[in-house]
Structure formats: structure tokens, C-alpha cells
Design an enzyme around this catalytic site. Structure first.
Site, short mmCIF file in Angstrom:
data_model
loop_
_atom_site.label_atom_id
_atom_site.label_comp_id
_atom_site.label_asym_id
_atom_site.label_seq_id
_atom_site.Cartn_x
_atom_site.Cartn_y
_atom_site.Cartn_z
N GLU A 57 11.24 -8.38 -2.87
CA GLU A 57 11.64 -6.42 -2.54
C GLU A 57 11.23 -6.57 -1.21
OE1 GLU A 57 11.55 -3.08 -1.69
OE2 GLU A 57 10.40 -3.19 -3.14
N LEU A 58 11.66 -6.61 0.09
CA LEU A 58 11.35 -6.71 1.17
C LEU A 58 11.41 -5.62 2.26
CD1 LEU A 58 11.69 -10.99 1.32
CD2 LEU A 58 10.06 -9.65 0.66
N GLU A 107 11.68 -1.93 11.65
CA GLU A 107 11.26 -0.65 9.83
C GLU A 107 10.26 -0.66 11.29
OE1 GLU A 107 10.91 -1.49 5.31
OE2 GLU A 107 9.64 -2.57 7.06
N LYS A 155 -1.74 -9.13 -7.73
CA LYS A 155 -2.89 -8.81 -6.49
C LYS A 155 -2.71 -7.17 -5.74
CE LYS A 155 -2.99 -9.35 -2.11
NZ LYS A 155 -3.60 -8.16 -1.59
N PRO A 156 -3.24 -5.89 -5.76
CA PRO A 156 -2.72 -5.19 -5.17
C PRO A 156 -3.14 -4.73 -3.59
CG PRO A 156 -5.19 -4.45 -6.15
CD PRO A 156 -3.78 -5.89 -6.65
N GLY A 211 7.12 -6.29 -0.32
CA GLY A 211 6.10 -6.10 1.05
C GLY A 211 6.83 -6.75 2.22
N SER A 212 5.96 -6.65 3.47
CA SER A 212 6.61 -7.46 4.35
C SER A 212 8.10 -8.51 4.44
CB SER A 212 6.34 -7.66 5.74
OG SER A 212 4.79 -8.72 5.80
N TRP A 225 1.37 -1.32 -0.12
CA TRP A 225 -0.35 0.16 -0.26
C TRP A 225 0.49 1.69 0.17
CZ3 TRP A 225 2.20 2.53 4.18
CH2 TRP A 225 3.03 1.29 5.28
N ASN A 226 2.12 1.04 0.39
CA ASN A 226 3.52 2.71 -0.13
C ASN A 226 3.62 3.24 -0.75
OD1 ASN A 226 4.87 0.29 -0.48
ND2 ASN A 226 6.29 1.40 1.32
N CYS A 251 10.28 2.16 2.40
CA CYS A 251 11.36 0.37 2.72
C CYS A 251 12.28 0.73 2.52
CB CYS A 251 11.02 -0.12 1.83
SG CYS A 251 11.14 -0.53 -0.08
N1 LIG Z 1 8.89 -3.42 1.22
C1 LIG Z 1 8.17 -2.32 1.29
O1 LIG Z 1 8.05 -1.74 0.56
C2 LIG Z 1 6.69 -3.12 2.60
C3 LIG Z 1 7.54 -2.76 3.39
N2 LIG Z 1 6.22 -3.43 4.64
C4 LIG Z 1 6.76 -3.78 5.86
O2 LIG Z 1 5.43 -4.44 6.58
C5 LIG Z 1 4.89 -4.10 7.78
C6 LIG Z 1 3.18 -4.24 7.66
O3 LIG Z 1 2.53 -4.18 7.27
P1 LIG Z 1 1.65 -4.72 6.22
O4 LIG Z 1 0.81 -3.73 4.52
O5 LIG Z 1 0.92 -5.69 6.73
O6 LIG Z 1 2.99 -5.86 5.36
P2 LIG Z 1 2.25 -7.09 3.94
O7 LIG Z 1 3.67 -7.52 3.78
O8 LIG Z 1 0.94 -7.98 5.23
O9 LIG Z 1 1.24 -6.79 2.91
C7 LIG Z 1 1.95 -6.94 1.57
C8 LIG Z 1 1.19 -7.06 0.74
O10 LIG Z 1 0.98 -8.73 1.45
C9 LIG Z 1 -0.38 -8.62 0.42
N3 LIG Z 1 -0.40 -10.07 1.74
C10 LIG Z 1 -0.18 -10.23 3.39
N4 LIG Z 1 -0.17 -11.49 3.72
C11 LIG Z 1 -0.40 -12.00 2.78
C12 LIG Z 1 -0.72 -14.62 3.01
N5 LIG Z 1 -0.09 -14.30 3.83
N6 LIG Z 1 -0.43 -14.03 1.13
C13 LIG Z 1 -0.75 -13.67 -0.03
N7 LIG Z 1 -0.42 -12.33 0.31
C14 LIG Z 1 -0.04 -11.39 1.49
C15 LIG Z 1 -1.07 -7.50 1.50
O11 LIG Z 1 -2.14 -8.03 0.90
C16 LIG Z 1 -0.29 -6.51 0.56
O12 LIG Z 1 -0.34 -6.83 -1.30
C17 LIG Z 1 5.04 -2.29 7.60
O13 LIG Z 1 4.63 -2.33 8.93
C18 LIG Z 1 6.41 -2.59 7.32
O14 LIG Z 1 7.57 -2.70 8.33
C19 LIG Z 1 4.78 -2.88 4.71
C20 LIG Z 1 4.93 -2.52 3.31
C21 LIG Z 1 5.47 -2.47 2.66
O1 LIG Z 2 10.20 1.62 -3.72
C1 LIG Z 2 10.59 2.18 -4.10
O2 LIG Z 2 10.72 2.70 -5.11
C2 LIG Z 2 11.21 3.50 -3.34
O3 LIG Z 2 10.84 3.16 -1.72
C3 LIG Z 2 9.85 4.87 -3.08
S1 LIG Z 2 11.30 5.90 -2.77
O4 LIG Z 2 11.52 5.86 -1.27
O5 LIG Z 2 12.57 6.30 -3.43
O6 LIG Z 2 10.59 6.95 -3.28
#
Ligand SMILES: NC(=O)C1=CN([C@@H]2O[C@H](COP(=O)(O)OP(=O)(O)OC[C@H]3O[C@@H](n4cnc5c(N)ncnc54)[C@H](O)[C@@H]3O)[C@@H](O)[C@H]2O)C=CC1
Ligand SMILES: O=C(O)[C@H](O)CS(=O)(=O)O
Length: 483
Positions: free
Chosen positions: A255-256, A386, A179-180, A233-234, A155-156, A289
Site C-alpha cells: 500500500e504505497l 505526494e 515493525k512500526p 509507506g513510500s 507513522w501517519n 496516502c
Molecule cells: N502510503 C502512505 O500512507 C505513506 C506514504 N509516505 C510517503 O513517503 C514519504 C516519506 O515518508 P517516510 O516516513 O520516509 O516513508 P518510508 O516509506 O521511509 O517509511 C515507512 C516505513 O518504512 C520503514 N522503512 C524505511 N526504509 C526502510 C528500509 N530500507 N527497509 C525497511 N523498512 C524501511 C520506515 O521505518 C517506516 O516504518 C512521505 O512524504 C509520503 O510521501 C510515508 C508514509 C506513509
Molecule cells: O490508509 C488509510 O486507511 C487512510 O489513509 C485513512 S484516511 O486518511 O482515509 O482516514
């Protein structure tokens, strides 16, 4: 939603095989700034995900057979439409995600830049000829699209995370199902509408929006027709999805999470370092991230740096993202506010000092004050996890070696930053940091021309740049004999 001038961009169901899906079962999309309902979206399920994968599989033969120039032209058309609708797309993004409108506009341009970049790269999918060990043979290497690509995005960056995966996949000749995140489906569906308008054929780009992340994720990671899976995602969810992909030996890009160190050496330009940190820490209210997570400052400049940083942070404008001049919007949900609060509190309980902020902001229940904490140490949870919020945590160090050791003391390896004007130190430290991306005297490192990605538990694969197509192509070796 009345602020969106082009109503065709507002969609209420998934986009599969060129059609918009409907369902009685719906889920709410809520503005994180004020918790108001924005839309009710038809909730796709695992069966819809399967339908999307099958559509992508069927579309693959036609799409991959198109000349690269044709795929490139369709991607260019998509890019143009996105830029024409930049204002509307940005508003939609701010409404569902919360980030300030100026940042949302930046994200639309940033995401579109990947589409433009890969539209160009599509035409440069070169192979090789290799000198053979004997004269009666020729070795020819071609790159071919891997097939159907499935992706799950967070979502970010509701637009850019999809754009940079889809652009590379489509350029290489792959078809795509994404899947968003449940919190931000509107930006994804608007992208699909513009792909449709651009003439990208049915089945080539599909969006499956639903609340059953696990069920949809099972299909996207296990279906036999999926050749490659890409996730942002996470780390915890990424590890689970990796396990699921292992059964089918899928190609995977991950990309975690990150835990970026931001190192300020005593020879740094402190004003530039503060400016860089403001960008690296507070973009998207700290929810990226690559956000600076651990701020390591050499002891002799620690106090001066903290004072300058506090002044800059006091000037941050916390407000609804649609308010003129907003710089810090809300966090994505209550869970995120709770996480930030808890990390900060446990640091203070462990002996850290609160210099600024420290609680929710009066603007609304999901807004958090820009917060500055000093005297943090490496054992605190705030140094290990994080933060994903507007909390800057300062730690002092004495020597270059100590800074490097502290910086590398994490399971993550996405982005790192450091400020120094000593050329020798610049090279030593850049080489020693165990991270996929290093900002040197720079707080903003992401752009379409550069390879984005991490090492260690931040994942693998690179997005963007000339390397970005590698993850979406297989190398095929042809041995031509009997010459
Ligand atoms: N690397 C990055 O850009 C991101 C890192 N995060 C980290 O994760 C923490 C929690 O955020 P969340 O939104 O809960 O992250 P998340 O990893 O749960 O969500 C990211 C995506 O994964 C999907 N997802 C979640 N559980 C799943 C499963 N079991 N099977 C398939 N898809 C699944 C979600 O619906 C979403 O589309 C944040 O506080 C941050 O630390 C979160 C979002 C982006
Ligand atoms: O995942 C990305 O592309 C970056 O997090 C975007 S930004 O934070 O560097 O703008």
C-alpha cells in the site's frame, strides 16, 4: 505522558513472544508539536526481528489450528479493550504523531473497526465445491492461512495501519510480526499490551520497534519462515522491499504512495465539493496516502470554487493536537516541512500563484500554514509528487475528457475523487479513472467494510472488506478421486 491515565499502556521495548524486551541501546520518541522527549525506547535490531519471526513460526501451528470461533472471540476481546482505552490510546497517538485529538480518537475507532470486522470474517472463511469433469471425482477448495506474516508500517496512522493488517492476518489463522515507524512506536506497543491482556497467545502478535529499519526489514522480507510481507509507506521503499521479497517468492501486499486527483465539474454542488475537499485534503495535516493532491476544477466554476475554498481554509485552526478545537497539527518532522516548502516554492517559481498561507506557522517549527496555490500545471513537481502537507494546489480544465486525462496522468493509482450531479458523467468518469478507490461526491472513503488499495505504482492487495482475507490465505484444491 502524564496525560495517560492507564500507565500499563506506556511501554519501552519490543513485544516478542509474549514478553517485553529490554536493550541498553535506546532511541528517542519526540512530540512533533514541541520537540519534547516523550520516551526512550529499547531499540530492537535484526536479531530481535529474527527472534520474533521464529516465535511467530512456532506459534503458527497452535493459532491456525484454533477453531475460527475461538480466534474470533480473542479478536473481539482485543477490540473491546481498545475501545475501552480509546481516550488514552488517542492521547498517546497525538503525543507521538501530532494529529488533533479528535482525529486520533477517530483513528483508534477506525483501527478497532478492522479488528471487529475481521473477528466476524474469521467465521466466514468459506471454501467451494466445484462440479468435476467426471462423476468419479469431486473438486473441493479450501482456504488456508499462509503462515507467518511480517509487516512494516508508517507513522501517519500508527494504530490503524497495524490494526488492519494484523486483524486480517490473525483472523485467517496467520501469526504476525510488525515493525512500526521509528517516529511512532508507542501506539504499536500499546496495541501489543492490549493484545496481551486480551489473551492472544505468545508469538501470535509481535512488535519489533527499532531504528535499524534496513536490518529489521532484511529479516522481515527474507527470512525463510516468513510467508507473506505487507507494507504501507513510500513507493521508493516499497519497491526496494518488493525486490527483497522476490528472492524468496514471498506473497506481498503493498500500500504505497498516492497522488489523488480531486475533480470538481461545473455541475457540482460547489459547497459540498468544498466540504469534501476540506476532509480529503486537510485530514492529518495532509499526511495521508489518500489526501487530495491535485485539485482539478472546471474553468467556468474555478474562481467561485477557489473563493469558497479560501474562506473555508481561513477558518482552519492550526494548533497543538491536544489543544481543544485543533484541526491542523504539526508535520511529522523537519524533513516533511522541508519537502512541503520545496514543492510549494518550485510551483511558485514555475508560475503558480499563492492565494493563502505559504510558510511555517507561528505555532511551532513543524507547523505549516494551510496554503492555497492556483494556476498549477501538470508539469510541476507539486502535481507529480505526494505533497503530504496542508497545501492545496488548484489546476483548471475545460472538458470532461481533459479532466480524466489529467487525473490519470500519474504513476500512482490509489484514491481519486470527483464531484458531479450528472448521472451519466458520474458513471463515465468513475469507469475511466485509473484508481483503486473513487470517492464520488464524497471526501472520506475509508472504512472497514470497504476494500482499501490501489493500482499502478500505488501497489496491490486490498485491506479491509470481505476481500481483505484473500491476501492472507492460500487456496488449496483437493481432488477426491475413485468415487
Ligand atoms: N502510503 C502512505 O500512507 C505513506 C506514504 N509516505 C510517503 O513517503 C514519504 C516519506 O515518508 P517516510 O516516513 O520516509 O516513508 P518510508 O516509506 O521511509 O517509511 C515507512 C516505513 O518504512 C520503514 N522503512 C524505511 N526504509 C526502510 C528500509 N530500507 N527497509 C525497511 N523498512 C524501511 C520506515 O521505518 C517506516 O516504518 C512521505 O512524504 C509520503 O510521501 C510515508 C508514509 C506513509
Ligand atoms: O490508509 C488509510 O486507511 C487512510 O489513509 C485513512 S484516511 O486518511 O482515509 O482516514
Amino acid at each position: 505522558m502524564q496525560q495517560i491515565t492507564c500507565s500499563a499502556l506506556i511501554k519501552h521495548g519490543s513485544y516478542i513472544n509474549g514478553s517485553w524486551q529490554q536493550h541498553d541501546n535506546r532511541f528517542d520518541v519526540v512530540n512533533p508539536s514541541n520537540q519534547q522527549l516523550l520516551a526512550k525506547i529499547a531499540s530492537a535490531d535484526a536479531a530481535d526481528a529474527e527472534q520474533a519471526v521464529l516465535a511467530a513460526d512456532q506459534a503458527f501451528a497452535g493459532w491456525s489450528a484454533k477453531p475460527a470461533a475461538e480466534r474470533s472471540a480473542l479478536l473481539q476481546a482485543w477490540y473491546q479493550l481498545i475501545m475501552q482505552h480509546q481516550d488514552d490510546l488517542a492521547r498517546l497517538l497525538t503525543l507521538e504523531q501530532g494529529k488533533p485529538l479528535s482525529e486520533a480518537k477517530g483513528e483508534i475507532g477506525y483501527g478497532a473497526a478492522y479488528i471487529q470486522w475481521f473477528a466476524e470474517e474469521a467465521k466466514r472463511l468459506y471454501g467451494d465445491t466445484i462440479p468435476a469433469p467426471s462423476n468419479d471425482k469431486r473438486i473441493i477448495v479450501q482456504r488456508q492461512p499462509v503462515g507467518v506474516v511480517a509487516a512494516i508500517t508508517p507513522w501517519n496512522f500508527p494504530n490503524a495501519m497495524i490494526a488492519r493488517k494484523a486483524a486480517a492476518a490473525l483472523a485467517a489463522g496467520c501469526t504476525f510480526v510488525v515493525k512500526p515507524a521509528q517516529q511512532t512506536p508507542l501506539s504499536a506497543l500499546a496495541l501489543a499490551e492490549l493484545a496481551h491482556q486480551a489473551g492472544i497467545p505468545p508469538g501470535v502478535f509481535n512488535v519489533v520497534a527499532g531504528t535499524d529499519a534496513k536490518g529489521i526489514g532484511e529479516v522481515l522480507t527474507r527470512h525463510a519462515a516468513v510467508a507473506k510481507f505487507s507494507f504501507t509507506g513510500s513507493t521508493a521503499v516499497g519497491k526496494q522491499l518488493l525486490k527483497q521479497c522476490a528472492d524468496g517468492v514471498k506473497r506481498v501486499s503493498m500500500e504505497l504512495g498516492g497522488n489523488a486527483p480531486f475533480i470538481v465539474f461545473d455541475d457540482a454542488d460547489l459547497d459540498a465539493a468544498v466540504q469534501g475537499l476540506m476532509a480529503a485534503k486537510f485530514r492529518n495535516a495532509g499526511q495521508t496516502c489518500v489526501c487530495a493532491n491535485r485539485i482539478l476544477v472546471q474553468r467556468s466554476v474555478y474562481q467561485a470554487f477557489a473563493d469558497k475554498l479560501a474562506i473555508a481554509m481561513t477558518q482552519l485552526n492550526v494548533a497543538d493536537g491536544l489543544t481543544d478545537g485543533s484541526q491542523i497539527g504539526p508535520l511529522i518532522d523537519d524533513k516533511a516541512v522541508a519537502k512541503v516548502t520545496q514543492l510549494q516554492q518550485s510551483a511558485l517559481d514555475g508560475g503558480a500563484k499563492l492565494l493563502l498561507g505559504g510558510s511555517r506557522h507561528s505555532t511551532g517549527r513543524q507547523f505549516f500554514q494551510p496554503t492555497l496555490i492556483s494556476d498549477v500545471n501538470a508539469d510541476m513537481a507539486i502535481s507529480k509528487e505526494e505533497i503530504f502537507g496542508p497545501v492545496a494546489a488548484l489546476m483548471a480544465f475545460d472538458t470532461e475528457q481533459q479532466a480524466i486525462a489529467l487525473a490519470n496522468n500519474t504513476e500512482y493509482g490509489l484514491a481519486a475523487y470527483f464531484y458531479s450531479r450528472d448521472i451519466g458523467r458520474v458513471f463515465r468518469v468513475a469507469q475511466a479513472l485509473q484508481f483503486g478507490m473513487v470517492g464520488i461526491n464524497e471526501g472520506i472513503i475509508s472504512n472497514a467494510a470497504a476494500p482499501f488499495g490501489g493500482v499502478k505504482q500505488s501497489g496491490y492487495g486490498r485491506e479491509g472488506s470481505k476481500y481483505g482475507l484473500d491476501d492472507y490465505t492460500d487456496i488449496k484444491y483437493l481432488c477426491l478421486g475413485g468415487l
